[in-house]
Design a protein around this motif. Structure first.
Motif, PDB file in Angstrom:
ATOM      1  N   ASP A 141       0.838  -1.195   0.000  1.00  0.00           N
ATOM      2  CA  ASP A 141       0.000   0.000   0.000  1.00  0.00           C
ATOM      3  C   ASP A 141       0.873   1.246   0.000  1.00  0.00           C
ATOM      4  OD1 ASP A 141       0.953   0.377   2.545  1.00  0.00           O
ATOM      5  OD2 ASP A 141      -0.925  -0.132   3.560  1.00  0.00           O
ATOM      6  N   THR A 142       0.228   2.418   0.138  1.00  0.00           N
ATOM      7  CA  THR A 142       0.957   3.682   0.023  1.00  0.00           C
ATOM      8  C   THR A 142       1.978   3.876   1.132  1.00  0.00           C
ATOM      9  OG1 THR A 142      -0.857   4.740   1.226  1.00  0.00           O
ATOM     10  CG2 THR A 142      -0.922   4.828  -1.180  1.00  0.00           C
ATOM     11  N   SER A 143       1.857   3.150   2.242  1.00  0.00           N
ATOM     12  CA  SER A 143       2.823   3.255   3.327  1.00  0.00           C
ATOM     13  C   SER A 143       3.942   2.236   3.194  1.00  0.00           C
ATOM     14  CB  SER A 143       2.115   3.052   4.681  1.00  0.00           C
ATOM     15  OG  SER A 143       1.622   1.723   4.781  1.00  0.00           O
ATOM     16  N   GLY A 144       3.895   1.412   2.123  1.00  0.00           N
ATOM     17  CA  GLY A 144       4.933   0.421   1.909  1.00  0.00           C
ATOM     18  C   GLY A 144       4.674  -0.901   2.584  1.00  0.00           C
ATOM     19  N   GLU A 145       3.505  -1.052   3.221  1.00  0.00           N
ATOM     20  CA  GLU A 145       3.183  -2.294   3.921  1.00  0.00           C
ATOM     21  C   GLU A 145       2.572  -3.298   2.950  1.00  0.00           C
ATOM     22  OE1 GLU A 145       0.587  -3.806   7.809  1.00  0.00           O
ATOM     23  OE2 GLU A 145       0.874  -1.674   7.411  1.00  0.00           O
ATOM     24  N   GLN A 146       2.912  -4.563   3.144  1.00  0.00           N
ATOM     25  CA  GLN A 146       2.393  -5.614   2.278  1.00  0.00           C
ATOM     26  C   GLN A 146       0.884  -5.766   2.459  1.00  0.00           C
ATOM     27  OE1 GLN A 146       3.458  -9.838   2.900  1.00  0.00           O
ATOM     28  NE2 GLN A 146       4.389  -9.725   0.867  1.00  0.00           N
ATOM     29  N   VAL A 147       0.158  -5.862   1.353  1.00  0.00           N
ATOM     30  CA  VAL A 147      -1.302  -5.978   1.371  1.00  0.00           C
ATOM     31  C   VAL A 147      -1.706  -7.181   0.530  1.00  0.00           C
ATOM     32  CG1 VAL A 147      -3.496  -4.851   0.867  1.00  0.00           C
ATOM     33  CG2 VAL A 147      -1.536  -3.479   1.575  1.00  0.00           C
ATOM     34  N   GLN A 148      -2.579  -8.022   1.062  1.00  0.00           N
ATOM     35  CA  GLN A 148      -3.049  -9.186   0.336  1.00  0.00           C
ATOM     36  C   GLN A 148      -4.345  -8.869  -0.409  1.00  0.00           C
ATOM     37  OE1 GLN A 148      -3.201 -12.232   3.437  1.00  0.00           O
ATOM     38  NE2 GLN A 148      -1.256 -13.043   2.705  1.00  0.00           N
TER      39      GLN A 148
ATOM     40  N   PRO B 259      -8.281  -9.086  -1.146  1.00  0.00           N
ATOM     41  CA  PRO B 259      -8.587  -8.256  -2.318  1.00  0.00           C
ATOM     42  C   PRO B 259      -8.129  -6.807  -2.188  1.00  0.00           C
ATOM     43  CG  PRO B 259     -10.494  -8.303  -0.906  1.00  0.00           C
ATOM     44  CD  PRO B 259      -9.444  -9.160  -0.221  1.00  0.00           C
ATOM     45  N   TRP B 260      -7.437  -6.463  -1.097  1.00  0.00           N
ATOM     46  CA  TRP B 260      -7.142  -5.055  -0.811  1.00  0.00           C
ATOM     47  C   TRP B 260      -6.153  -4.448  -1.801  1.00  0.00           C
ATOM     48  CZ3 TRP B 260     -11.052  -5.426   2.064  1.00  0.00           C
ATOM     49  CH2 TRP B 260     -11.238  -6.514   2.909  1.00  0.00           C
ATOM     50  N   CYS B 261      -5.384  -5.314  -2.498  1.00  0.00           N
ATOM     51  CA  CYS B 261      -4.424  -4.813  -3.486  1.00  0.00           C
ATOM     52  C   CYS B 261      -5.011  -4.769  -4.891  1.00  0.00           C
ATOM     53  CB  CYS B 261      -3.167  -5.694  -3.481  1.00  0.00           C
ATOM     54  SG  CYS B 261      -3.495  -7.422  -3.935  1.00  0.00           S
ATOM     55  N   LEU B 262      -6.267  -5.169  -5.051  1.00  0.00           N
ATOM     56  CA  LEU B 262      -6.902  -5.203  -6.363  1.00  0.00           C
ATOM     57  C   LEU B 262      -7.520  -3.860  -6.716  1.00  0.00           C
ATOM     58  CD1 LEU B 262      -8.789  -8.628  -6.088  1.00  0.00           C
ATOM     59  CD2 LEU B 262      -6.544  -8.202  -7.116  1.00  0.00           C
TER      60      LEU B 262
ATOM     61  N   PHE C 164     -15.927 -10.595   6.159  1.00  0.00           N
ATOM     62  CA  PHE C 164     -14.606 -11.086   5.772  1.00  0.00           C
ATOM     63  C   PHE C 164     -13.543 -10.062   6.177  1.00  0.00           C
ATOM     64  CE2 PHE C 164     -11.056 -11.188   2.788  1.00  0.00           C
ATOM     65  CZ  PHE C 164     -10.666 -12.516   2.868  1.00  0.00           C
ATOM     66  N   TRP C 165     -13.822  -8.781   5.899  1.00  0.00           N
ATOM     67  CA  TRP C 165     -12.884  -7.726   6.316  1.00  0.00           C
ATOM     68  C   TRP C 165     -12.654  -7.784   7.822  1.00  0.00           C
ATOM     69  CZ3 TRP C 165     -14.036  -3.794   9.795  1.00  0.00           C
ATOM     70  CH2 TRP C 165     -13.000  -2.892  10.019  1.00  0.00           C
ATOM     71  N   ALA C 166     -13.719  -7.909   8.591  1.00  0.00           N
ATOM     72  CA  ALA C 166     -13.595  -7.949  10.050  1.00  0.00           C
ATOM     73  C   ALA C 166     -12.744  -9.133  10.492  1.00  0.00           C
ATOM     74  CB  ALA C 166     -14.978  -8.025  10.686  1.00  0.00           C
ATOM     75  N   SER C 167     -12.884 -10.260   9.803  1.00  0.00           N
ATOM     76  CA  SER C 167     -12.115 -11.448  10.176  1.00  0.00           C
ATOM     77  C   SER C 167     -10.625 -11.245   9.974  1.00  0.00           C
ATOM     78  CB  SER C 167     -12.589 -12.660   9.365  1.00  0.00           C
ATOM     79  OG  SER C 167     -12.111 -12.611   8.029  1.00  0.00           O
ATOM     80  N   LYS C 168     -10.261 -10.371   9.037  1.00  0.00           N
ATOM     81  CA  LYS C 168      -8.846 -10.144   8.723  1.00  0.00           C
ATOM     82  C   LYS C 168      -8.239  -9.003   9.534  1.00  0.00           C
ATOM     83  CE  LYS C 168      -8.740 -13.341   5.591  1.00  0.00           C
ATOM     84  NZ  LYS C 168      -8.018 -14.616   5.875  1.00  0.00           N
TER      85      LYS C 168
ATOM     86  N   ARG D  62      -6.971   3.148   2.955  1.00  0.00           N
ATOM     87  CA  ARG D  62      -5.784   3.622   2.218  1.00  0.00           C
ATOM     88  C   ARG D  62      -5.293   2.606   1.191  1.00  0.00           C
ATOM     89  NH1 ARG D  62      -4.308   5.321   7.572  1.00  0.00           N
ATOM     90  NH2 ARG D  62      -2.969   3.478   7.808  1.00  0.00           N
ATOM     91  N   THR D  63      -5.912   1.434   1.140  1.00  0.00           N
ATOM     92  CA  THR D  63      -5.441   0.405   0.206  1.00  0.00           C
ATOM     93  C   THR D  63      -5.879   0.722  -1.222  1.00  0.00           C
ATOM     94  OG1 THR D  63      -7.419  -0.970   0.544  1.00  0.00           O
ATOM     95  CG2 THR D  63      -5.526  -1.381   1.990  1.00  0.00           C
ATOM     96  N   THR D  64      -5.249   0.037  -2.164  1.00  0.00           N
ATOM     97  CA  THR D  64      -5.547   0.245  -3.586  1.00  0.00           C
ATOM     98  C   THR D  64      -7.025   0.034  -3.880  1.00  0.00           C
ATOM     99  OG1 THR D  64      -3.330  -0.504  -4.192  1.00  0.00           O
ATOM    100  CG2 THR D  64      -5.004  -0.549  -5.924  1.00  0.00           C
ATOM    101  N   LEU D  65      -7.636  -0.939  -3.255  1.00  0.00           N
ATOM    102  CA  LEU D  65      -9.030  -1.271  -3.520  1.00  0.00           C
ATOM    103  C   LEU D  65      -9.970  -0.109  -3.245  1.00  0.00           C
ATOM    104  CD1 LEU D  65     -11.147  -3.503  -4.186  1.00  0.00           C
ATOM    105  CD2 LEU D  65     -11.238  -3.968  -1.744  1.00  0.00           C
ATOM    106  N   LEU D  66      -9.699   0.679  -2.212  1.00  0.00           N
ATOM    107  CA  LEU D  66     -10.665   1.668  -1.750  1.00  0.00           C
ATOM    108  C   LEU D  66     -10.197   3.110  -1.791  1.00  0.00           C
ATOM    109  CD1 LEU D  66     -12.060  -0.242   1.388  1.00  0.00           C
ATOM    110  CD2 LEU D  66     -13.035  -0.150  -0.903  1.00  0.00           C
ATOM    111  N   SER D  67      -8.932   3.348  -2.024  1.00  0.00           N
ATOM    112  CA  SER D  67      -8.398   4.717  -1.892  1.00  0.00           C
ATOM    113  C   SER D  67      -9.021   5.715  -2.864  1.00  0.00           C
ATOM    114  CB  SER D  67      -6.873   4.717  -2.059  1.00  0.00           C
ATOM    115  OG  SER D  67      -6.510   4.190  -3.329  1.00  0.00           O
TER     116      SER D  67
END
Length: 337
Positions: free
Chosen positions: A6-13, A15-18, A214-218, A327-332
């Motif tokens: 993501d924009t902070s450089g943290e690894q994102v799995q 669907p958040w990187c889609l 699903f989001w809450a579970s992660k 802040r992830t690619t999916l929602l930003s």
């Protein structure tokens, strides 16, 4: 599972990187796929428990008789997600074996219910595919095997707690004059109405609810993964947006997460149960001195489901998780409803 940063450089799995346009395909392959089969397997396993209760919890064998068993939780409401499951079973005990609280008082009701709970727990011991049976003053808890997995089940005995010739409105007003502990004994009877309130929503909205869960579970700790508050928040925002049928999951998810970053803005109720109106809801909020976030249970407006978020640092924890996801690619670059 593939991942990006993501924009902070943290690894994102996923669907958040889609991209938002790829979310539907990901949802169908990762949440929708398998959930229907898992739900079917759960229903089959639960049906065996329900059959056992009807056969063994009858006045021919014990000192009470079960009239019906209602399936609640995610399974009953149609919002189950594969591997993220919860089941509530509500066993309605026939009169005169368990009379309404308003007729016999809390202490007598509590004594009768305690005996029923103990006897139900005893009948479940030794049943194939059931383990870890325990109980308290409100319910019996156990695990049931569904294929290779074990799921948690809460079994709540109750009776129809609306007194004869009374109404839900009068019952809710009378519940304002008793303590929180006594109101807790009413809760099980409302599960069937909670099930109806969520269950009657369209399938595309339930799909969004599954994505939120699903989001809450992660992203959330166990104490904040409770389904019902998230279901109600999602339904409220969908209604506020005009009940759109052309539902963008990315937009819907962003709408929910934005609210979770500002929970103190929530003051929500419904006029769902017979006799419940704005005036009654406002009276309940005032008399029980409820603080925001306020999310009144549509089936039982004396219960502020949003109370979960007032405990400890829960608001701060859920806000941080929501902001991180926004802040992830999916929602930003997605707009809320």
């Amino acid at each position: 599972m593939a991942s990006l940063y993501d924009t902070s450089g943290e690894q994102v799995q996923q669907p958040w990187c889609l991209s938002p346009g790829n979310l539907e395909t990901w949802y169908n392959g990762n949440i929708q796929h398998g959930t229907e089969k898992f739900a079917s397997d759960c229903r089959s396993a639960i049906l065996s428990v329900v059959g056992h209760i009807h056969r063994n919890c009858s006045s021919n064998i014990l000192d009470f008789d079960v009239d019906k068993v209602v399936k609640g939780g995610s399974l009953g409401k149609g919002t189950m997600v594969k591997d993220l499951s919860d089941v509530d079973l509500v066993a309605f005990v026939n009169k005169p074996y368990l009379k309404p609280i308003a007729e016999i008082g809390k202490e007598e009701y509590k004594r009768a219910l305690s005996k029923i709970i103990s006897e139900i727990a005893s009948t479940l011991r030794g049943v194939a595919n059931i383990q870890n049976i325990r109980y308290d003053e409100y319910l019996v808890k156990f695990k049931i095997q569904v294929k290779s997995r074990w799921i948690d089940v809460d079994l709540l005995p109750t009776t129809e707690n609306v007194p004869y010739q009374s109404s839900y409105r009068n019952m809710f007003l009378s519940m304002l004059d008793v303590g929180h502990g006594t109101r807790g004994f009413y809760s099980a009877a409302f599960v069937q109405h909670q099930k109806r309130f969520v269950g009657e929503r369209p399938g595309y909205l339930k799909a969004l609810i599954r994505l939120v869960k699903f989001w809450a579970s992660k992203y959330l700790p166990a104490k904040l993964k409770k389904s019902y508050p998230l279901e109600l928040i999602t339904i409220y925002l969908w209604e506020k947006a005009g009940k759109p049928s052309a539902l963008s999951k990315a937009q819907g998810l962003r709408s929910v997460l934005e609210v979770l970053t500002n929970l103190d803005s929530l003051r929500v109720y419904w006029n769902y149960m017979s006799g419940v109106d704005d005036q009654l809801n406002e009276t309940i909020i005032r008399k029980l001195d409820m603080k925001r976030p306020i999310i009144l249970d549509p089936a039982n407006p004396t219960n502020n489901v949003g109370g979960l978020y007032q405990e400890y640092d829960n608001k701060e924890v859920i806000k941080a998780a929501a902001e991180k996801t926004l802040r992830t690619t999916l929602l930003s670059d997605v707009s809320a409803w």
